[in-house]
Design a protein around this motif. Structure first.
Motif, PDB file in Angstrom:
ATOM      1  N   LYS A 126       0.832  -1.209   0.000  1.00  0.00           N
ATOM      2  CA  LYS A 126       0.000   0.000   0.000  1.00  0.00           C
ATOM      3  C   LYS A 126       0.866   1.259   0.000  1.00  0.00           C
ATOM      4  O   LYS A 126       0.554   2.240  -0.685  1.00  0.00           O
ATOM      5  CB  LYS A 126      -0.920   0.017   1.220  1.00  0.00           C
ATOM      6  N   ASN A 130       2.242   1.865  -3.415  1.00  0.00           N
ATOM      7  CA  ASN A 130       1.218   2.475  -4.272  1.00  0.00           C
ATOM      8  C   ASN A 130       1.112   3.968  -4.005  1.00  0.00           C
ATOM      9  O   ASN A 130       0.987   4.771  -4.933  1.00  0.00           O
ATOM     10  CB  ASN A 130      -0.142   1.810  -4.038  1.00  0.00           C
ATOM     11  N   GLY A 183     -12.051   5.155   2.850  1.00  0.00           N
ATOM     12  CA  GLY A 183     -11.062   4.635   3.782  1.00  0.00           C
ATOM     13  C   GLY A 183     -11.257   5.190   5.170  1.00  0.00           C
ATOM     14  O   GLY A 183     -12.344   5.655   5.540  1.00  0.00           O
ATOM     15  N   ASP A 215      -5.412   4.999   5.761  1.00  0.00           N
ATOM     16  CA  ASP A 215      -5.576   3.791   4.950  1.00  0.00           C
ATOM     17  C   ASP A 215      -6.753   4.062   4.017  1.00  0.00           C
ATOM     18  O   ASP A 215      -7.892   4.122   4.458  1.00  0.00           O
ATOM     19  CB  ASP A 215      -5.845   2.596   5.861  1.00  0.00           C
ATOM     20  N   TRP A 216      -6.469   4.258   2.731  1.00  0.00           N
ATOM     21  CA  TRP A 216      -7.513   4.671   1.811  1.00  0.00           C
ATOM     22  C   TRP A 216      -7.464   3.885   0.504  1.00  0.00           C
ATOM     23  O   TRP A 216      -6.457   3.275   0.176  1.00  0.00           O
ATOM     24  CB  TRP A 216      -7.432   6.170   1.553  1.00  0.00           C
ATOM     25  N   GLN A 217      -8.594   3.914  -0.185  1.00  0.00           N
ATOM     26  CA  GLN A 217      -8.734   3.211  -1.449  1.00  0.00           C
ATOM     27  C   GLN A 217      -9.262   4.184  -2.506  1.00  0.00           C
ATOM     28  O   GLN A 217     -10.049   5.069  -2.196  1.00  0.00           O
ATOM     29  CB  GLN A 217      -9.724   2.038  -1.331  1.00  0.00           C
ATOM     30  N   TYR A 218      -8.805   3.942  -3.727  1.00  0.00           N
ATOM     31  CA  TYR A 218      -9.303   4.725  -4.865  1.00  0.00           C
ATOM     32  C   TYR A 218      -9.378   3.790  -6.068  1.00  0.00           C
ATOM     33  O   TYR A 218      -8.361   3.207  -6.470  1.00  0.00           O
ATOM     34  CB  TYR A 218      -8.377   5.904  -5.164  1.00  0.00           C
ATOM     35  N   LYS A 248      -7.818   0.295  -5.745  1.00  0.00           N
ATOM     36  CA  LYS A 248      -6.408   0.212  -5.378  1.00  0.00           C
ATOM     37  C   LYS A 248      -6.233   0.803  -3.982  1.00  0.00           C
ATOM     38  O   LYS A 248      -6.799   1.841  -3.669  1.00  0.00           O
ATOM     39  CB  LYS A 248      -5.570   0.983  -6.395  1.00  0.00           C
ATOM     40  N   SER A 249      -5.453   0.123  -3.149  1.00  0.00           N
ATOM     41  CA  SER A 249      -5.273   0.551  -1.761  1.00  0.00           C
ATOM     42  C   SER A 249      -3.990   1.350  -1.592  1.00  0.00           C
ATOM     43  O   SER A 249      -2.965   1.054  -2.220  1.00  0.00           O
ATOM     44  CB  SER A 249      -5.229  -0.666  -0.838  1.00  0.00           C
ATOM     45  N   TYR A 250      -4.059   2.334  -0.706  1.00  0.00           N
ATOM     46  CA  TYR A 250      -2.932   3.211  -0.411  1.00  0.00           C
ATOM     47  C   TYR A 250      -2.805   3.359   1.102  1.00  0.00           C
ATOM     48  O   TYR A 250      -3.794   3.224   1.829  1.00  0.00           O
ATOM     49  CB  TYR A 250      -3.146   4.599  -1.028  1.00  0.00           C
TER      50      TYR A 250
END
Length: 148
Positions: free
Chosen positions: A55, A58, A90, A132-135, A138-140
Motif C-alpha cells: 500500500k 502504491n 477509507g 488507509d484509503w482506497q481509490y 487500489k489501496s494506499y
C-alpha cells in the motif's frame, strides 16, 4: 550492641531488597508510570506488514501523495487533486503514543479533496497519523509522525 560484619551484610541485603520492592510496587501502582503496548492486537498487525508495504508503494508511486497542515480549525489532510474525491474511501487513525485513551479513528468524508479533523479532538504533542484509503479498487497507505 556491637554490629559485626555478618550482621552488616544481612542489614545491607534487607535494605537493598526493601528498596527494590518499594520500586516495583510504586511502578505497578502509580498511574503516571503506565506504559501501554503499542497496540492490543500486535501479532495480528505484524501479519499485515507486507500488505502495508504494498500500500505504501502504491502511495509513493502517486504524482502527489497526501499532505497535511495545521490550521486554526484543526488538522487538514489534503488528498491528491488529480483523483476524483468522490471515489476516495477509507479511514484515518490518529494514535497518541503517550496515552491510548486519546486514540481515535474516523472515516474519510472529503470536501474539495480535504478532510478536517477538528482542533477539539487533538491535544498538543506527538501523534502518529495513519491514512488507509482506497481509490478505484487500489489501496494506499500514508503514515506520518506529526507534532501538533
Amino acid at each position: 550492641m556491637k554490629i559485626n560484619w555478618g550482621t552488616g551484610i544481612v542489614l545491607a541485603f534487607i535494605g537493598f531488597i526493601s528498596f527494590i520492592m518499594y520500586f516495583i510496587i510504586t511502578m505497578n501502582i502509580d498511574s503516571k508510570y503506565d506504559h501501554d503496548l503499542v497496540t492490543e492486537d500486535y501479532y495480528k498487525q505484524e501479519l499485515q506488514v507486507q500488505n502495508d508495504i504494498e500500500k505504501q508503494k502504491n502511495a509513493n508511486a502517486l504524482a502527489k501523495n497526501i499532505d497535511w497542515k495545521k490550521t486554526d480549525k484543526g488538522l487538514v489532510i489534503t488528498f491528491p487533486e488529480s483523483l476524483n474525491a468522490e471515489n476516495i474511501t477509507g479511514k484515518v487513525f490518529l494514535y497518541r503514543p503517550s496515552n491510548k485513551q486519546f486514540d481515535f479513528e474516523t472515516a474519510i468524508s472529503l470536501s474539495n479533496h480535504n478532510l478536517l479533523i477538528p482542533d477539539k479532538r487533538l491535544l498538543d504533542g506527538r501523534w502518529n497519523i495513519i491514512v488507509d484509503w482506497q481509490y478505484s479498487g487500489k489501496s494506499y497507505l500514508y503514515k506520518k509522525e506529526i507534532v501538533y
